[in-house]
Design a protein around this motif. Structure first.
Motif, short mmCIF file in Angstrom:
data_model
loop_
_atom_site.label_atom_id
_atom_site.label_comp_id
_atom_site.label_asym_id
_atom_site.label_seq_id
_atom_site.Cartn_x
_atom_site.Cartn_y
_atom_site.Cartn_z
N GLN A 50 -17.97 24.22 8.05
CA GLN A 50 -17.38 25.26 8.89
C GLN A 50 -16.66 26.29 8.02
O GLN A 50 -16.79 27.49 8.24
CB GLN A 50 -16.42 24.63 9.89
N ALA A 51 -15.93 25.83 7.04
CA ALA A 51 -15.21 26.74 6.14
C ALA A 51 -16.19 27.61 5.35
O ALA A 51 -15.96 28.81 5.16
CB ALA A 51 -14.32 25.93 5.19
N GLU A 52 -17.30 27.02 4.92
CA GLU A 52 -18.30 27.78 4.17
C GLU A 52 -18.94 28.85 5.06
O GLU A 52 -19.11 30.00 4.63
CB GLU A 52 -19.38 26.86 3.63
N GLN A 53 -19.28 28.50 6.29
CA GLN A 53 -19.88 29.47 7.21
C GLN A 53 -18.91 30.62 7.49
O GLN A 53 -19.31 31.79 7.51
CB GLN A 53 -20.29 28.79 8.52
N CYS A 54 -17.65 30.31 7.72
CA CYS A 54 -16.66 31.36 7.96
C CYS A 54 -16.52 32.26 6.74
O CYS A 54 -16.43 33.49 6.87
CB CYS A 54 -15.31 30.74 8.32
N THR A 55 -16.52 31.66 5.56
CA THR A 55 -16.38 32.44 4.33
C THR A 55 -17.56 33.38 4.14
O THR A 55 -17.40 34.53 3.71
CB THR A 55 -16.21 31.50 3.12
N LEU A 56 -18.75 32.93 4.47
CA LEU A 56 -19.93 33.80 4.39
C LEU A 56 -19.83 34.97 5.36
O LEU A 56 -20.17 36.11 5.03
CB LEU A 56 -21.21 33.01 4.64
N ILE A 62 -1.95 31.39 5.23
CA ILE A 62 -3.11 32.06 4.64
C ILE A 62 -2.66 33.30 3.86
O ILE A 62 -3.10 33.53 2.73
CB ILE A 62 -4.15 32.42 5.73
N CYS A 63 -1.76 34.08 4.44
CA CYS A 63 -1.25 35.28 3.76
C CYS A 63 -0.42 34.90 2.53
O CYS A 63 -0.47 35.59 1.50
CB CYS A 63 -0.42 36.13 4.73
N ARG A 64 0.34 33.82 2.61
CA ARG A 64 1.11 33.35 1.46
C ARG A 64 0.20 33.04 0.28
O ARG A 64 0.56 33.22 -0.87
CB ARG A 64 1.92 32.11 1.85
N ARG A 65 -1.03 32.61 0.59
CA ARG A 65 -2.00 32.29 -0.44
C ARG A 65 -2.76 33.52 -0.93
O ARG A 65 -3.69 33.42 -1.71
CB ARG A 65 -3.00 31.25 0.08
N GLY A 66 -2.39 34.69 -0.45
CA GLY A 66 -2.97 35.93 -0.95
C GLY A 66 -4.24 36.37 -0.25
O GLY A 66 -4.98 37.21 -0.75
N ILE A 67 -4.49 35.83 0.93
CA ILE A 67 -5.67 36.19 1.71
C ILE A 67 -5.20 36.97 2.93
O ILE A 67 -4.24 36.60 3.60
CB ILE A 67 -6.46 34.93 2.14
N TYR A 78 -11.98 29.41 -3.23
CA TYR A 78 -10.57 29.48 -2.86
C TYR A 78 -10.41 29.67 -1.35
O TYR A 78 -9.57 29.02 -0.72
CB TYR A 78 -9.88 30.61 -3.63
N VAL A 79 -11.20 30.56 -0.78
CA VAL A 79 -11.13 30.80 0.67
C VAL A 79 -11.59 29.56 1.43
O VAL A 79 -10.96 29.17 2.43
CB VAL A 79 -11.95 32.05 1.07
N ILE A 80 -12.65 28.92 0.97
CA ILE A 80 -13.14 27.69 1.62
C ILE A 80 -12.06 26.62 1.62
O ILE A 80 -11.76 26.00 2.65
CB ILE A 80 -14.43 27.19 0.94
N ILE A 81 -11.45 26.39 0.48
CA ILE A 81 -10.39 25.37 0.36
C ILE A 81 -9.22 25.72 1.27
O ILE A 81 -8.66 24.86 1.96
CB ILE A 81 -9.95 25.22 -1.10
N THR A 82 -8.85 27.00 1.31
CA THR A 82 -7.75 27.44 2.17
C THR A 82 -8.05 27.15 3.64
O THR A 82 -7.20 26.62 4.36
CB THR A 82 -7.46 28.94 1.96
N LEU A 83 -9.25 27.48 4.10
CA LEU A 83 -9.62 27.24 5.50
C LEU A 83 -9.63 25.75 5.82
O LEU A 83 -9.25 25.34 6.91
CB LEU A 83 -10.97 27.88 5.82
N MET A 84 -10.06 24.95 4.86
CA MET A 84 -10.07 23.50 5.08
C MET A 84 -8.65 22.96 5.17
O MET A 84 -8.34 22.14 6.04
CB MET A 84 -10.85 22.80 3.96
N GLU A 85 -7.77 23.42 4.30
CA GLU A 85 -6.40 22.91 4.27
C GLU A 85 -5.54 23.47 5.40
O GLU A 85 -4.79 22.73 6.03
CB GLU A 85 -5.75 23.23 2.92
N VAL A 86 -5.65 24.75 5.68
CA VAL A 86 -4.76 25.39 6.65
C VAL A 86 -5.29 25.25 8.08
O VAL A 86 -4.53 24.90 8.99
CB VAL A 86 -4.56 26.88 6.30
N CYS A 87 -6.58 25.49 8.27
CA CYS A 87 -7.16 25.49 9.62
C CYS A 87 -7.85 24.17 9.97
O CYS A 87 -8.39 24.03 11.07
CB CYS A 87 -8.16 26.63 9.76
N GLU A 88 -7.85 23.24 9.03
CA GLU A 88 -8.49 21.94 9.22
C GLU A 88 -9.98 22.06 9.52
O GLU A 88 -10.53 21.33 10.34
CB GLU A 88 -7.77 21.12 10.30
N HIS A 89 -10.64 23.00 8.85
CA HIS A 89 -12.09 23.16 8.99
C HIS A 89 -12.81 22.09 8.19
O HIS A 89 -12.30 21.60 7.18
CB HIS A 89 -12.53 24.52 8.45
#
Length: 110
Positions: free
Chosen positions: A66-72, A97-102, A51-62
Motif C-alpha cells: 500500500q505504501a509503495e502504491q501511494c508513493t508511485l 509526516i511534515c516533521r519528517r520533511g514530507i 523514505y516516503v514508503i517507510i514513513t507511510l508504513m510507520e505513520v499511517c500503518e500502511h
C-alpha cells in the motif's frame, strides 16, 4: 435409502398452488452526512521513494504494498490521499509526516 434419480422422482414438489405472500415493510433510517477528511501527501524532489514508503508504513500503518502504491501515485500524479478519517485523528499523522520533511495537508470533502 440411497440417493438416486428414482428416489427423487418419488418426491415431486410443486409450488404452483402455494399462496403468494408479500408484505410491505417500511424502513426508517437517518442519513447522517459526515464531512470526511483526507490526508494528502505531495510530491517533492527531495525525498527518496524508500523514505516516503517507510514513513507511510510507520505513520499511517500502511502495508509495504500500500505504501509503495501511494508513493508511485505521489510521484506520477503529484499527490495522493494516503489516509481518510476524522480530522483529529489525521492531525497527528500530518504533523509527523511534515516533521519528517514530507509535504502533507488535510483536505475536507463531502
Amino acid at each position: 435409502m440411497e440417493f438416486s434419480e428414482d428416489n427423487i422422482s418419488r418426491f415431486r414438489i410443486s409450488f404452483q398452488n402455494q399462496e403468494k405472500h408479500q408484505e410491505d415493510v417500511e424502513v426508517a433510517f437517518d442519513e447522517e452526512v459526515v464531512a470526511s477528511n483526507q490526508l494528502v501527501v505531495y510530491n517533492d524532489e527531495v525525498n527518496s521513494f524508500d523514505y516516503v514508503i517507510i514513513t507511510l508504513m510507520e505513520v499511517c500503518e500502511h502495508s509495504p504494498e500500500q505504501a509503495e502504491q501511494c508513493t508511485l501515485q505521489i510521484h506520477f500524479r503529484g499527490r495522493c490521499g494516503v489516509k481518510s478519517g476524522d480530522f483529529d485523528e489525521l492531525v497527528s499523522m500530518r504533523n509527523e509526516i511534515c516533521r519528517r520533511g514530507i509535504s502533507a495537508e488535510i483536505e475536507s470533502y463531502q
